[in-house]
Scaffold this motif. Structure first.
Motif, PDB file in Angstrom:
ATOM      1  N   LEU A   6      -3.879 -15.757  15.114  1.00 39.00           N
ATOM      2  CA  LEU A   6      -4.403 -16.310  13.879  1.00 39.00           C
ATOM      3  C   LEU A   6      -4.918 -15.206  12.979  1.00 39.00           C
ATOM      4  O   LEU A   6      -5.517 -14.236  13.422  1.00 39.00           O
ATOM      5  CB  LEU A   6      -5.544 -17.289  14.168  1.00 39.00           C
ATOM      6  CG  LEU A   6      -5.245 -18.418  15.146  1.00 39.00           C
ATOM      7  CD1 LEU A   6      -6.485 -19.298  15.276  1.00 39.00           C
ATOM      8  CD2 LEU A   6      -4.065 -19.234  14.687  1.00 39.00           C
ATOM      9  N   THR A   7      -4.681 -15.375  11.651  1.00 32.69           N
ATOM     10  CA  THR A   7      -5.221 -14.461  10.659  1.00 32.69           C
ATOM     11  C   THR A   7      -5.766 -15.282   9.515  1.00 32.69           C
ATOM     12  O   THR A   7      -5.646 -16.509   9.493  1.00 32.69           O
ATOM     13  CB  THR A   7      -4.128 -13.511  10.142  1.00 32.69           C
ATOM     14  OG1 THR A   7      -3.093 -14.271   9.529  1.00 32.69           O
ATOM     15  CG2 THR A   7      -3.541 -12.676  11.262  1.00 32.69           C
ATOM     16  N   ALA A   8      -6.351 -14.625   8.539  1.00 26.56           N
ATOM     17  CA  ALA A   8      -6.893 -15.357   7.388  1.00 26.56           C
ATOM     18  C   ALA A   8      -5.791 -16.135   6.701  1.00 26.56           C
ATOM     19  O   ALA A   8      -4.659 -15.701   6.606  1.00 26.56           O
ATOM     20  CB  ALA A   8      -7.527 -14.380   6.412  1.00 26.56           C
TER      21      ALA A   8
ATOM     22  N   ARG B 100      -4.331 -18.789   9.423  1.00 26.04           N
ATOM     23  CA  ARG B 100      -2.881 -18.671   9.576  1.00 26.04           C
ATOM     24  C   ARG B 100      -2.513 -18.574  11.061  1.00 26.04           C
ATOM     25  O   ARG B 100      -3.173 -17.887  11.832  1.00 26.04           O
ATOM     26  CB  ARG B 100      -2.371 -17.435   8.836  1.00 26.04           C
ATOM     27  CG  ARG B 100      -0.856 -17.261   8.939  1.00 26.04           C
ATOM     28  CD  ARG B 100      -0.376 -16.081   8.121  1.00 26.04           C
ATOM     29  NE  ARG B 100       1.047 -15.852   8.304  1.00 26.04           N
ATOM     30  CZ  ARG B 100       2.016 -16.519   7.680  1.00 26.04           C
ATOM     31  NH1 ARG B 100       1.690 -17.464   6.801  1.00 26.04           N
ATOM     32  NH2 ARG B 100       3.290 -16.256   7.902  1.00 26.04           N
ATOM     33  N   LEU B 101      -1.449 -19.263  11.411  1.00 23.51           N
ATOM     34  CA  LEU B 101      -0.932 -19.253  12.783  1.00 23.51           C
ATOM     35  C   LEU B 101       0.481 -18.695  12.770  1.00 23.51           C
ATOM     36  O   LEU B 101       1.351 -19.214  12.067  1.00 23.51           O
ATOM     37  CB  LEU B 101      -0.922 -20.676  13.344  1.00 23.51           C
ATOM     38  CG  LEU B 101      -0.399 -20.841  14.769  1.00 23.51           C
ATOM     39  CD1 LEU B 101      -1.385 -20.251  15.764  1.00 23.51           C
ATOM     40  CD2 LEU B 101      -0.132 -22.308  15.081  1.00 23.51           C
ATOM     41  N   GLU B 102       0.701 -17.647  13.541  1.00 27.63           N
ATOM     42  CA  GLU B 102       2.054 -17.111  13.655  1.00 27.63           C
ATOM     43  C   GLU B 102       2.949 -18.121  14.372  1.00 27.63           C
ATOM     44  O   GLU B 102       2.504 -18.833  15.286  1.00 27.63           O
ATOM     45  CB  GLU B 102       2.040 -15.791  14.426  1.00 27.63           C
ATOM     46  CG  GLU B 102       1.255 -14.678  13.740  1.00 27.63           C
ATOM     47  CD  GLU B 102       1.848 -14.284  12.394  1.00 27.63           C
ATOM     48  OE1 GLU B 102       3.074 -14.433  12.225  1.00 27.63           O
ATOM     49  OE2 GLU B 102       1.081 -13.825  11.527  1.00 27.63           O
TER      50      GLU B 102
ATOM     51  N   GLU C  65       2.297 -22.968   9.940  1.00 23.66           N
ATOM     52  CA  GLU C  65       1.615 -21.682   9.852  1.00 23.66           C
ATOM     53  C   GLU C  65       0.130 -21.837   9.550  1.00 23.66           C
ATOM     54  O   GLU C  65      -0.584 -20.841   9.445  1.00 23.66           O
ATOM     55  CB  GLU C  65       2.285 -20.824   8.777  1.00 23.66           C
ATOM     56  CG  GLU C  65       3.693 -20.396   9.165  1.00 23.66           C
ATOM     57  CD  GLU C  65       4.411 -19.663   8.049  1.00 23.66           C
ATOM     58  OE1 GLU C  65       5.272 -18.820   8.355  1.00 23.66           O
ATOM     59  OE2 GLU C  65       4.118 -19.947   6.867  1.00 23.66           O
ATOM     60  N   ASP C  66      -0.322 -23.069   9.420  1.00 25.86           N
ATOM     61  CA  ASP C  66      -1.743 -23.389   9.255  1.00 25.86           C
ATOM     62  C   ASP C  66      -2.232 -23.879  10.622  1.00 25.86           C
ATOM     63  O   ASP C  66      -1.781 -24.910  11.124  1.00 25.86           O
ATOM     64  CB  ASP C  66      -1.882 -24.476   8.186  1.00 25.86           C
ATOM     65  CG  ASP C  66      -3.302 -24.936   7.960  1.00 25.86           C
ATOM     66  OD1 ASP C  66      -4.061 -25.073   8.944  1.00 25.86           O
ATOM     67  OD2 ASP C  66      -3.662 -25.193   6.803  1.00 25.86           O
TER      68      ASP C  66
END
Length: 343
Positions: A23-25, A34-36, A244-245
């Motif tokens: 996960l990222t911003a 954000r989810l890869e 991706e969320d």
């Protein structure tokens, strides 16, 4: 349960450090980090997460059965179904997931909308319970698919009805050159009216249109025939950005699981579903509703997608050959993190 909302609140920290892998911003328009696409989908749905769903039959099944009463996700139901309307809603950022046949995800991809399939459904004994029949206009002599030669046939390239027509022609040993395909989008009663006015001689009709068509035009000679091909593939699909969320992806995982439960509930409660959906929500007569549920047969939700994807690839290859579409590896539009999901 409120007719347009399904939720159950939760408390506590849902995304611990161990669950933040991948996960990222996230952007301002999304609800969560954000989810890869290669990262595991979170098991927990954060409180207040909303999923916008276009799936009227499942909405009815969840309300009638109570299966949706304890969902963590807040569902905002949209009265949207069918490939064109669902894709339009995706592109307008008005929908997170839709319930469609196998063709719309292909055309979404071919026309530049990045999507993923997250659940699939088949029909038990699909040739005995076709999704579509071929409606034959009054005064037209078609008793078998071989009789389609030289006929005008309603055809929607971007919908399942269009692929159905191509499969039937292939089964009959015919090509597009042997018939006249008339491009019409299949929405509402367009195909029924086209048959009744002799705008076309043949049109694919979903089971919900077969009984109304015959009731209106059989006295004038309108008929239907079985196409003799498998046409039962069904999917849940979503824009890739939804997956991706992290919060939306978790909500979608939960919805895919309860969607599978809803299909089983429909199998076991056909009369209740016929009354609660087709009569109360769709406005059909009890007789027509019962006929549709019987025609639909029994659903199964496979937890291994290999066979389903192989059939989907064959369909994509047919459209590449017959419509000049770009070659597509169907496996690429399946998100197999959702394969076999249960709750």
């Amino acid at each position: 349960m409120h007719p347009s909302t399904t939720r159950r609140g939760r408390t506590g920290a849902l995304l611990l450090a161990a669950g933040l892998i991948g996960l990222t911003a996230c952007g301002a328009d999304a609800s969560g980090p954000r989810l890869e696409l290669t990262a595991a989908v979170p098991d927990e749905v954060p409180e207040g997460t909303v999923l916008r769903v276009g799936d009227p039959p499942t909405q009815a099944a969840l309300e009638l059965s109570g299966l949706g009463d304890d969902l963590e996700t807040e569902i905002e139901w949209a009265n949207i179904n069918g490939g064109p309307k669902t894709l339009e809603a995706f592109r307008g950022d008005a929908l997170d997931v839709g319930s469609v046949a196998d063709i719309p995800p292909l055309f979404a991809t071919w026309t530049g909308t990045d999507v993923r399939i997250v659940a699939v459904r088949d029909t038990v004994d699909p040739l005995e319970h076709p999704v579509y029949e071929l409606g034959v206009a009054p005064g037209v002599d078609v008793e078998s698919i071989e009789d389609l030669r030289g006929k005008t046939i309603a055809y929607s390239p971007g919908q399942a009805q269009g692929a159905f027509v191509l499969r039937v022609l292939a089964e009959a040993g015919l090509t597009q050159d042997d018939v006249e395909l008339v491009e019409l989008q299949s929405v509402d009663d367009v195909y029924v009216n086209a048959l009744g006015s002799n705008q076309v001689e043949v049109a694919p009709l979903g089971q919900q249109l077969v009984a109304p068509y015959l009731a209106k035009y059989s006295s004038d000679g309108g008929t239907t025939i079985n196409g003799g091909v498998r046409d039962d593939a069904w999917t849940l699909y979503a824009p890739t950005e939804v997956l991706e969320d992290a919060d939306k992806a978790a909500a979608l995982r939960e919805y895919a699981a309860v969607w599978a439960e809803a299909q089983e509930w429909i199998n076991n409660h056909p009369e209740e579903f016929a009354e609660g959906f087709y009569v109360e929500k769709e406005g059909l007569s009890p007789e027509d509703a019962a006929a549709i549920v019987e025609a639909n047969g029994t659903y199964e939700v496979p937890t291994d997608w290999d066979e389903f994807i192989a059939r989907h690839q064959e369909t994509a290859d047919l459209l590449v050959e017959e419509q000049g579409q770009e070659p597509l590896q169907v496996e690429d539009i399946y998100d197999r993190r959702f394969e076999g999901v249960t709750r």
